[in-house]
Design a protein around this motif. Structure first.
Motif, PDB file in Angstrom:
ATOM      1  N   CYS A 124       0.124   3.138   3.733  1.00  0.00           N
ATOM      2  CA  CYS A 124       0.543   2.550   5.009  1.00  0.00           C
ATOM      3  C   CYS A 124       1.729   1.590   4.858  1.00  0.00           C
ATOM      4  O   CYS A 124       2.249   1.105   5.865  1.00  0.00           O
ATOM      5  CB  CYS A 124      -0.625   1.825   5.665  1.00  0.00           C
ATOM      6  SG  CYS A 124      -1.171   0.351   4.783  1.00  0.00           S
TER       7      CYS A 124
ATOM      8  N   HIS B 117      -7.382   3.149   1.998  1.00  0.00           N
ATOM      9  CA  HIS B 117      -6.212   4.000   1.769  1.00  0.00           C
ATOM     10  C   HIS B 117      -6.110   4.338   0.283  1.00  0.00           C
ATOM     11  O   HIS B 117      -5.162   3.930  -0.397  1.00  0.00           O
ATOM     12  CB  HIS B 117      -4.933   3.294   2.245  1.00  0.00           C
ATOM     13  CG  HIS B 117      -4.834   3.215   3.733  1.00  0.00           C
ATOM     14  ND1 HIS B 117      -3.938   2.414   4.393  1.00  0.00           N
ATOM     15  CD2 HIS B 117      -5.543   3.859   4.690  1.00  0.00           C
ATOM     16  CE1 HIS B 117      -4.093   2.563   5.696  1.00  0.00           C
ATOM     17  NE2 HIS B 117      -5.068   3.425   5.899  1.00  0.00           N
TER      18      HIS B 117
ATOM     19  N   HIS C  40      -8.725  -2.585   0.020  1.00  0.00           N
ATOM     20  CA  HIS C  40      -7.986  -1.694   0.925  1.00  0.00           C
ATOM     21  C   HIS C  40      -7.467  -0.453   0.202  1.00  0.00           C
ATOM     22  O   HIS C  40      -7.650   0.669   0.664  1.00  0.00           O
ATOM     23  CB  HIS C  40      -6.828  -2.475   1.554  1.00  0.00           C
ATOM     24  CG  HIS C  40      -5.912  -1.614   2.358  1.00  0.00           C
ATOM     25  ND1 HIS C  40      -6.246  -1.120   3.596  1.00  0.00           N
ATOM     26  CD2 HIS C  40      -4.669  -1.133   2.086  1.00  0.00           C
ATOM     27  CE1 HIS C  40      -5.256  -0.384   4.062  1.00  0.00           C
ATOM     28  NE2 HIS C  40      -4.282  -0.377   3.167  1.00  0.00           N
TER      29      HIS C  40
ATOM     30  N   CYS D 157       0.847  -1.200   0.000  1.00  0.00           N
ATOM     31  CA  CYS D 157       0.000   0.000   0.000  1.00  0.00           C
ATOM     32  C   CYS D 157       0.885   1.254   0.000  1.00  0.00           C
ATOM     33  O   CYS D 157       1.831   1.341   0.786  1.00  0.00           O
ATOM     34  CB  CYS D 157      -0.917  -0.025   1.225  1.00  0.00           C
ATOM     35  SG  CYS D 157      -1.899   1.468   1.401  1.00  0.00           S
TER      36      CYS D 157
HETATM   37 ZN   LIG Z   1      -2.778   0.942   3.448  1.00  0.00          ZN
END
Ligand SMILES: [Zn+2]
Length: 225
Positions: A83, A105, A100, A80
């Motif tokens: 994060c 995000h 996700h 990601c």
């Molecule tokens: Zn993330």
């Protein structure tokens, strides 16, 4: 010197400098030999090595750009951007890594948020917006949830709750088994006590019958006498 350089580049790289710089008539063999060494040196150093170096640099540059793009694509697919958590961390979550990066995000949502802050009046900032804006001004990304995800946190809590429920269910089941075993032992104990009392009463009844029989016999013998 400048004109000479331009002429050599123009005639040397396009068409060949060998045919442009011809040997004047009537020159000695030494002159021809020197001209041949110059032509061969030009061919080897400029036409062959020099151009290949330039082509090699161009190919290497494109290769590096392609590798960098491949690496960036690979990073975007495997972790990601917000994060930095790996895609495998979301394998056990509903929707997986795809959901996700699209819902939780989303890279573009963060970018739009910064654009929104840039457009918004500084006097109307909320506490959170002021905090993010100050970090953004300092080119810091502390407001990014590094290695943190509410989805994974919720999943962990659900897993812990599930483990607790499983443990409690096991303990309740075990308790029921113990209660049933205890109840069975009590029933068996009551059964044995009842059997003991029943046997005692039978023996008492037999004893009374025996005494009555003996008394009847004695009474009969007294009557005969
Ligand atoms: Zn993330």
């Amino acid at each position: 010197m400048y004109q000479c350089t331009v002429t050599v580049i123009r005639r040397g790289l396009i068409g060949g400098i060998y045919s442009y710089l011809v040997v004047p008539e009537g020159r000695s063999f030494q002159y021809h030999a020197t001209k041949t060494i110059f032509d061969v040196s030009f061919f080897i150093i400029i036409s062959t090595i020099g151009l290949n170096i330039i082509f090699g640099i161009i190919v290497d540059t494109f290769s590096e750009l392609r590798d960098a793009k491949w690496q960036a694509d690979q990073d975007m697919r495997s972790s990601c951007f917000i994060c930095s958590k790996g895609s495998h961390d979301f394998a056990r979550c509903k929707g997986g890594f795809e959901k996700h990066v699209k819902s939780e995000h989303n890279l573009w949502s963060y970018l739009f948020y910064i654009l929104y802050l840039e457009e918004k009046s500084r006097n109307e900032f909320t506490t959170i917006e002021r905090y993010v804006w100050k970090l953004y001004q300092k080119k810091r990304t502390d407001y990014f949830p590094l290695y943190t995800s509410l989805t994974i946190k919720q999943e962990d809590e659900d897993a812990q709750m599930s483990a607790i429920v499983t443990c409690v269910s096991y303990l309740v089941g075990k308790r029921k088994e113990l209660d049933i075993a205890r109840q069975r032992e009590l029933e068996q104990l009551r059964q044995r006590q009842w059997e003991a009392r029943y046997a005692q009463s039978r023996r008492s009844r037999a004893a009374r019958m025996h005494i009555q029989t003996v008394r009847a016999k004695q009474l009969a013998s007294d009557v005969d006498d």
